[in-house]
Scaffold this motif. Sequence first.
Motif, PDB file in Angstrom:
ATOM      1  N   ILE A 223      48.999  86.292  29.500  1.00 55.39           N
ATOM      2  CA  ILE A 223      49.162  87.056  28.256  1.00 55.39           C
ATOM      3  C   ILE A 223      48.883  86.191  27.036  1.00 55.39           C
ATOM      4  O   ILE A 223      48.272  86.643  26.062  1.00 55.39           O
ATOM      5  CB  ILE A 223      50.573  87.662  28.206  1.00 55.39           C
ATOM      6  CG1 ILE A 223      50.651  88.859  29.167  1.00 55.39           C
ATOM      7  CG2 ILE A 223      50.944  88.101  26.782  1.00 55.39           C
ATOM      8  CD1 ILE A 223      51.999  89.518  29.231  1.00 55.39           C
TER       9      ILE A 223
ATOM     10  N   SER B  47      51.817  90.986  32.645  1.00 54.11           N
ATOM     11  CA  SER B  47      51.206  89.926  33.439  1.00 54.11           C
ATOM     12  C   SER B  47      52.070  88.678  33.345  1.00 54.11           C
ATOM     13  O   SER B  47      53.180  88.716  32.796  1.00 54.11           O
ATOM     14  CB  SER B  47      49.783  89.653  32.933  1.00 54.11           C
ATOM     15  OG  SER B  47      49.114  88.745  33.776  1.00 54.11           O
TER      16      SER B  47
ATOM     17  N   HIS C 238      50.505  95.371  27.880  1.00 58.89           N
ATOM     18  CA  HIS C 238      50.083  94.247  28.728  1.00 58.89           C
ATOM     19  C   HIS C 238      51.256  93.837  29.606  1.00 58.89           C
ATOM     20  O   HIS C 238      52.361  93.656  29.120  1.00 58.89           O
ATOM     21  CB  HIS C 238      49.638  93.060  27.877  1.00 58.89           C
ATOM     22  CG  HIS C 238      48.694  92.129  28.604  1.00 58.89           C
ATOM     23  ND1 HIS C 238      47.872  91.250  27.957  1.00 58.89           N
ATOM     24  CD2 HIS C 238      48.461  91.938  29.936  1.00 58.89           C
ATOM     25  CE1 HIS C 238      47.160  90.561  28.834  1.00 58.89           C
ATOM     26  NE2 HIS C 238      47.517  90.968  30.044  1.00 58.89           N
TER      27      HIS C 238
ATOM     28  N   VAL D  54      48.740  92.807  21.179  1.00 61.93           N
ATOM     29  CA  VAL D  54      49.384  91.823  22.058  1.00 61.93           C
ATOM     30  C   VAL D  54      49.229  90.427  21.477  1.00 61.93           C
ATOM     31  O   VAL D  54      50.179  89.627  21.468  1.00 61.93           O
ATOM     32  CB  VAL D  54      48.797  91.902  23.478  1.00 61.93           C
ATOM     33  CG1 VAL D  54      49.391  90.801  24.362  1.00 61.93           C
ATOM     34  CG2 VAL D  54      49.063  93.270  24.097  1.00 61.93           C
TER      35      VAL D  54
ATOM     36  N   PRO E 252      45.156  87.743  25.814  1.00 62.91           N
ATOM     37  CA  PRO E 252      45.843  88.988  25.416  1.00 62.91           C
ATOM     38  C   PRO E 252      44.906  90.186  25.532  1.00 62.91           C
ATOM     39  O   PRO E 252      43.715  90.083  25.250  1.00 62.91           O
ATOM     40  CB  PRO E 252      46.243  88.718  23.964  1.00 62.91           C
ATOM     41  CG  PRO E 252      45.327  87.632  23.496  1.00 62.91           C
ATOM     42  CD  PRO E 252      45.033  86.789  24.690  1.00 62.91           C
ATOM     43  N   ALA E 253      45.474  91.315  25.952  1.00 64.52           N
ATOM     44  CA  ALA E 253      44.650  92.496  26.217  1.00 64.52           C
ATOM     45  C   ALA E 253      44.022  93.068  24.955  1.00 64.52           C
ATOM     46  O   ALA E 253      42.912  93.587  24.994  1.00 64.52           O
ATOM     47  CB  ALA E 253      45.494  93.564  26.910  1.00 64.52           C
TER      48      ALA E 253
END
Length: 606
Positions: free
Chosen positions: A472, A467, A465, A481, A476-477
């Motif tokens: 984030i 960003s 991730h 993460v 979160p991806a």
Amino acid sequence: MQLDLSPLWISLKTSLLATFITFFLGIAAAYWMLEYRGKGKSLIEGLFIAPLILPPTVVGFLLLLFFGKNGPVGKLMEPLNFSIVFTWYGAAIAATVVAFPLMYKTALGAFEQIDGNLLRVAKTLGAKDITIFWRISLPLALPGIVAATTLAFARALGEFGATLMLAGNIPGQTQTIPMAIYFAVEAGAMNEAWFWAIAIMVISLSGIIAVNLWQEFRESSRGSRGEGGAGEQRSRERITQLGLRTYNSSATGLFVDIEKRLPSFHLQVFFNTNEQPLGLLGGSGAGKSMILRCIAGIETPTRGRIVLNGRVLFDSEKGINLPSRDRRVGFLVQNYALFPHLTVAQNIAFGLPKGLSAGAIRVQVEQQLIAMQLQGLGSRFPYQLSGGQQQRVALARALASQPEALLLDEPFSALDTHLRSQLEQQMTATLAEYQGVTLFVTHNMEEAYRICSNLLVLEHGKTVHHSSKYDIFEHPANVSVAQLTGCKNFSRAVPKSSEQVEAVDWGCSLQVIEPIKSEVSHVGIRAHQITFTGDSSCENTFPCWVVRTSETPHRMTLFLKLHSPAHNLQDYHLQAEVFKEKWATIKDQSFPWYVRLDPLRLMLMD
């Protein structure tokens, strides 16, 4: 009968010449072998130390074959009517050969003891290899080299077998003290043998004792100076915001697209960043420090490209790989890597551009000392400073080189909690004034959030991730993460409609606000975002029981079981965090309590 003292003078001049030669040859060989990574290193090492292992008579025999009348050197010297065999020169050569391994191995050990970070940081400060050798490596290895020289001298002084084979025992010409002892014993002249034995022991032991006393004096002197500054250094630990001068550079930023293959690790990252500090966040072994080392030129990527403000630092396809000294990158490592034999002022001056006059150097060093609140400490050595002062010196040295990028590798890891907080504020102020690119490596999620505007989250050498910190932490991806950013509550999720998912591990259905994608696999919520309510009719509200608690100075962590009481201490669904004031108001309430999972706070993840 008057005693012939010629063996003394022959031994002294032979061993002194041999020591002089081995001093330079041994240091050169040791420094070269330290960096040598080519094939045949073991064979070269074996040749260097062979005279230390082989019997002296074998060494002498090999020298005789090499320098004798029919040997390669003997044939070259025959037209000059010159011979080394059975001459004083032969004795010196034999002493040199047998003394060399001691000089080489001891010097190599001294060089190997030097912290590699010191040499790497020196390169990032623009120093050439020869400068690093004279100003860093040689001074730091000096005690070991002095010991090596003493051992080499003692070994050359006591050489017997190889000298006898190559130079013979010619009184007044090649007869050294060891041979004088041997032949005196053979002749029954025990008093003469005793005289020479005592003489060689006195000479050898005097050198060794002198070196030991010198090293003890260095240590005691260092210790006393360190104690003298302890009280004052604490009084100077006042931290204020810094007004550091900034450096003009183009605003194109840093572009990184690299791959680094190692036997047990594969780094593969792509990102670009500008003047906003970028935090590299990830667990141990994620590849954070390796990225910095590749950018600094300390490590070479397997393939890829690194561009800083339009300058190509590395390009595997075009064969470009700028040395560290030419990259204009400041590198602050975990242990700060201050040069221990240089003062604070000299450490900072090391990073200044080359070619400045002495007056200009003094002015710029003083500016850095003032900016870093280190006034009056310029003449101190690193060991006389506190951890916070050392960090500020290292930062001043890095900035003094006017870098276009500043690489910070866990700069607070060696500090206690109180000092870490103070210096974190200082670092934030410093980076706000610095106009170059900043990469900040840490595994501390809160530290990264406070200092950096953007984050690059790494896992096993890959970007998971990249960003803004807000994106984030809020979205979160994936689960990895979310875990790295401190989330503790996860459940497998199955979409039931466009606004509802089933939390399989929590045994409930949840209304969500975030759009549900087909690849959603988990739902999560942060511990501090769980709320307790008395209204059981609200959406996403469920009965719960407290299984156990965990206490910190200001918060309570509550381990909650939904829907029914727990069977054991590990039987829980969620962790909730509340301030102790809140805990005091709810802890005596009867169960079940009601917990609400706010749809706005629920995170859907791949």
